[in-house]
Design a protein around this motif. Structure first.
Motif, mmCIF file in Angstrom:
data_model
loop_
_atom_site.group_PDB
_atom_site.id
_atom_site.type_symbol
_atom_site.label_atom_id
_atom_site.label_comp_id
_atom_site.label_asym_id
_atom_site.label_seq_id
_atom_site.Cartn_x
_atom_site.Cartn_y
_atom_site.Cartn_z
ATOM 1 N N ALA A 83 38.126 55.669 3.877
ATOM 2 C CA ALA A 83 36.719 55.607 3.479
ATOM 3 C C ALA A 83 35.904 54.710 4.415
ATOM 4 C CB ALA A 83 36.601 55.105 2.036
ATOM 5 N N ASP A 84 36.584 53.826 5.154
ATOM 6 C CA ASP A 84 35.905 52.912 6.085
ATOM 7 C C ASP A 84 35.756 53.492 7.490
ATOM 8 O OD1 ASP A 84 35.651 50.899 4.159
ATOM 9 O OD2 ASP A 84 37.581 50.003 4.688
ATOM 10 N N ASP A 85 36.388 54.625 7.772
ATOM 11 C CA ASP A 85 36.284 55.225 9.099
ATOM 12 C C ASP A 85 34.826 55.567 9.380
ATOM 13 O OD1 ASP A 85 39.011 54.949 9.108
ATOM 14 O OD2 ASP A 85 39.442 57.094 9.006
ATOM 15 N N PHE A 86 34.465 55.622 10.663
ATOM 16 C CA PHE A 86 33.050 55.794 11.008
ATOM 17 C C PHE A 86 32.900 56.489 12.356
ATOM 18 C CE2 PHE A 86 34.521 51.886 12.881
ATOM 19 C CZ PHE A 86 33.872 51.798 14.103
ATOM 20 N N ASP A 87 31.712 56.998 12.599
ATOM 21 C CA ASP A 87 31.349 57.559 13.892
ATOM 22 C C ASP A 87 30.713 56.453 14.716
ATOM 23 O OD1 ASP A 87 32.224 60.107 13.212
ATOM 24 O OD2 ASP A 87 30.268 60.706 12.429
ATOM 25 N N HIS A 88 31.233 56.249 15.931
ATOM 26 C CA HIS A 88 30.706 55.193 16.794
ATOM 27 C C HIS A 88 29.255 55.517 17.151
ATOM 28 C CE1 HIS A 88 30.249 52.276 19.941
ATOM 29 N NE2 HIS A 88 31.405 51.746 19.562
ATOM 30 N N PRO A 89 28.342 54.591 16.890
ATOM 31 C CA PRO A 89 26.916 54.892 17.098
ATOM 32 C C PRO A 89 26.507 55.065 18.558
ATOM 33 C CG PRO A 89 27.226 52.593 16.486
ATOM 34 C CD PRO A 89 28.559 53.261 16.332
ATOM 35 N N PRO B 203 27.598 60.296 21.359
ATOM 36 C CA PRO B 203 26.846 61.411 20.774
ATOM 37 C C PRO B 203 27.712 62.291 19.870
ATOM 38 C CG PRO B 203 27.392 61.881 23.066
ATOM 39 C CD PRO B 203 27.821 60.463 22.801
ATOM 40 N N ALA B 204 27.059 62.995 18.972
ATOM 41 C CA ALA B 204 27.746 63.953 18.098
ATOM 42 C C ALA B 204 28.521 64.937 18.966
ATOM 43 C CB ALA B 204 26.737 64.686 17.232
ATOM 44 N N GLY B 205 29.744 65.235 18.545
ATOM 45 C CA GLY B 205 30.585 66.155 19.285
ATOM 46 C C GLY B 205 31.461 65.502 20.339
ATOM 47 N N HIS B 206 31.212 64.234 20.661
ATOM 48 C CA HIS B 206 32.043 63.535 21.647
ATOM 49 C C HIS B 206 33.439 63.354 21.061
ATOM 50 C CE1 HIS B 206 33.580 60.469 24.341
ATOM 51 N NE2 HIS B 206 32.552 60.711 25.151
ATOM 52 N N PRO B 207 34.498 63.626 21.841
ATOM 53 C CA PRO B 207 35.861 63.566 21.289
ATOM 54 C C PRO B 207 36.304 62.163 20.855
ATOM 55 C CG PRO B 207 35.912 63.939 23.662
ATOM 56 C CD PRO B 207 34.472 64.065 23.230
ATOM 57 N N LEU B 208 35.642 61.129 21.319
ATOM 58 C CA LEU B 208 36.028 59.761 20.936
ATOM 59 C C LEU B 208 35.081 59.156 19.897
ATOM 60 C CD1 LEU B 208 36.968 58.346 24.454
ATOM 61 C CD2 LEU B 208 38.465 59.386 22.742
ATOM 62 N N ARG B 209 34.190 59.944 19.361
ATOM 63 C CA ARG B 209 33.185 59.400 18.443
ATOM 64 C C ARG B 209 33.791 58.861 17.147
ATOM 65 N NH1 ARG B 209 27.687 61.822 15.798
ATOM 66 N NH2 ARG B 209 26.789 59.776 15.453
ATOM 67 N N ARG B 210 34.727 59.577 16.549
ATOM 68 C CA ARG B 210 35.291 59.157 15.260
ATOM 69 C C ARG B 210 36.224 57.969 15.474
ATOM 70 N NH1 ARG B 210 33.322 59.161 10.387
ATOM 71 N NH2 ARG B 210 34.924 59.177 8.798
#
Length: 94
Positions: free
Chosen positions: A64-70, A73-80
Motif C-alpha cells: 500500500a506504500d508503493d508509489f510512482d516516482h514523481p 514520466p508515466a509509462g517509464h519502466p522505472l517509475r514504480r
C-alpha cells in the motif's frame, strides 16, 4: 517527511556485502544517536539486489506504500517504486 537510507556501490563492489554492512551502521546511528523512530528505503520494483539488502536489514514492505516516482514520466519502466520501512526496536526516552 521521512529519513531514508540508501546505497550505490560501484559495480565491481556488488555482492560483497558492503551495502548491507554500511546500511546497518547508518541504521544504528539513526536509531541510537539521532533518535529516529523510523527509517525508510525505496527502489524500483525490478531492483531485486537492493530489495534483498532491505530485507536482510529487517526492513518490511507494505504494498500500500508503493508509489510512482514523481520525477519519472508515466509509462517509464522505472517509475514504480517499492517502499520499505524499519522502526526503532525500543521506544525513545522523551
Amino acid at each position: 517527511p521521512c529519513v531514508e537510507v540508501g546505497w550505490r556501490p560501484a559495480l565491481e563492489h556488488w555482492g560483497k556485502g558492503y551495502a548491507t554492512e554500511a546500511a546497518r551502521l547508518a541504521l544504528a546511528y539513526g536509531f541510537e544517536t539521532a533518535g529516529l523512530d523510523e527509517i525508510v528505503s525505496f527502489t524500483t520494483v525490478a531492483n531485486l539486489r537492493s530489495r534483498a539488502v532491505m530485507e536482510r536489514l529487517g526492513m518490511r514492505r507494505d504494498p500500500a506504500d508503493d508509489f510512482d516516482h514523481p520525477s519519472l514520466p508515466a509509462g517509464h519502466p522505472l517509475r514504480r517504486h517499492v517502499l520499505y520501512r524499519l522502526r526503532a526496536t525500543r521506544p525513545r526516552a522523551r
